[in-house]
Design an enzyme around this catalytic site. Structure first.
Site, PDB file in Angstrom:
ATOM      1  N   TYR A 148       0.916  -1.147   0.204  1.00 44.38           N
ATOM      2  CA  TYR A 148      -0.152   0.043  -0.072  1.00 44.38           C
ATOM      3  C   TYR A 148       0.928   1.349  -0.036  1.00 44.38           C
ATOM      4  CZ  TYR A 148      -3.154   3.518   1.846  1.00 44.38           C
ATOM      5  OH  TYR A 148      -3.728   4.671   2.297  1.00 44.38           O
ATOM      6  N   ASN A 177      -3.504  10.066   9.988  1.00 44.86           N
ATOM      7  CA  ASN A 177      -4.319   9.030  10.845  1.00 44.86           C
ATOM      8  C   ASN A 177      -5.709   9.813  10.714  1.00 44.86           C
ATOM      9  OD1 ASN A 177      -1.452   9.035  12.833  1.00 44.86           O
ATOM     10  ND2 ASN A 177      -2.112   7.122  11.402  1.00 44.86           N
TER      11      ASN A 177
END
Length: 313
Positions: A148, A177
């Protein structure tokens, strides 16, 4: 500029971040063409947006270059959000490379061929790997660790190629995040939030591995969506840009914030074991300078809102 020229092509537009970006685009009088395979998309919410008359859904996959080229015709700009998650990329690297690398290229090549005004790419703070220093700056060494992360980094490099060869104007947003309403409870970064909240609701203390020194830079999805719109409209371009708060919230701090938000009288318990302590915090100077963007929602406020929402759903 007529509205027909202001259609934004949004891959992964039916996903978690897309469902926050699309309403903001509509507020700014854009038309939106969502391109999504609807594997994880929210069909009911998309149907509501389509009913406004300013959103259309193309139920297709970024892995098919011809489908991307055809669907993008007539679009003024592109927002590329479609991707396979970080966890899945480790368990199934083949699918991850297919969607995240081949898919990236299909979208970028089509945008370059069709001469779109701007392409905004959802990159990731994971391109840095384990940072050697905080805060993390866009010019720091990149050391992506999973398929990823590797695909996110290569996406930025591909954008540079199309900028040099075809004049493509792009901004790569390195999201830190991301959390907020509408996120799947299985999401990588929210699993720790959900785990803590579930225990607290049962009156149990959150269990923290090690001393809780590992940290994340939690950025609310509303602020993420604002950064996407800012990148679509910014005068400056052709750079990666960190999108975070600049504050590293340790797991121990997160536990305290959530204990207060849920309103229970417990202390976290610590599970003494070796933990690879990783810390994250974004240097957001470039976001302010290039996009005129900065975060507006503090971690405390965002987590409080999330706890209230999960209590009512």
């Amino acid at each position: 500029m007529s509205s027909s020229q202001r259609t934004v092509f949004v891959t992964g537009g039916a996903g978690f971040i897309g469902m926050h970006v699309v309403p903001m685009l509509l507020e700014r009088d854009y038309k939106v063409r969502i391109f999504d395979n609807m594997f994880r998309g929210d069909r009911d919410k998309v149907a509501e947006l389509v009913a406004t008359g300013n959103v259309e859904l193309i139920d297709q996959d970024v892995r098919y270059g011809g489908a991307v080229q055809n669907a993008m015709k007539g679009c003024e700009s592109v927002i590329h959000l479609a991707a396979v998650s970080i966890n899945k990329s480790v368990s199934d690297p083949y699918e991850s490379v297919d969607i995240n690398m081949v898919g990236n290229h299909n979208v970028f090549a089509a945008a370059a061929d069709q001469g779109v005004r701007r392409l905004v790419y959802a990159s990731s703070a994971s391109v840095y790997g384990d940072p050697k220093k905080l805060p993390m700056h866009e010019d720091d060494e990149l050391a992506p660790l999973t398929p990823y992360c590797i695909a996110k980094r290569s996406g930025e490099d591909l954008l540079g190629f199309y900028e040099r060869t075809k004049g493509l104007s792009w901004v790569g947003l390195r999201f830190f995040n991301v959390y907020g309403p509408g996120q799947k409870t299985t999401a990588y970064y929210t699993s720790v939030i959900n785990h803590f909240v579930n225990r607290l609701r049962q009156g149990l203390p959150p269990v923290i591995d090690g001393k809780g020194e590992q940290s994340m830079d939690f950025i609310h999805v509303t602020d993420i969506a604002r950064s996407v719109v800012a990148a679509l409209e910014s005068e400056k371009a052709n750079v990666p840009v960190n999108i975070g708060t600049g504050i590293d919230t340790t797991v121990a701090d997160l536990a305290k914030i959530l204990i207060n938000a849920v309103g229970v009288d417990v202390e976290p318990t610590f599970n003494p074991r070796d933990v690879l302590v990783s810390r994250r915090a974004a240097d957001i100077t470039r976001a302010k300078e290039v996009l005129g963007w900065e975060p507006t929602i503090s971690v405390e406020d965002g987590m409080n809102e999330l706890v209230k929402l999960t209590a009512t759903t």
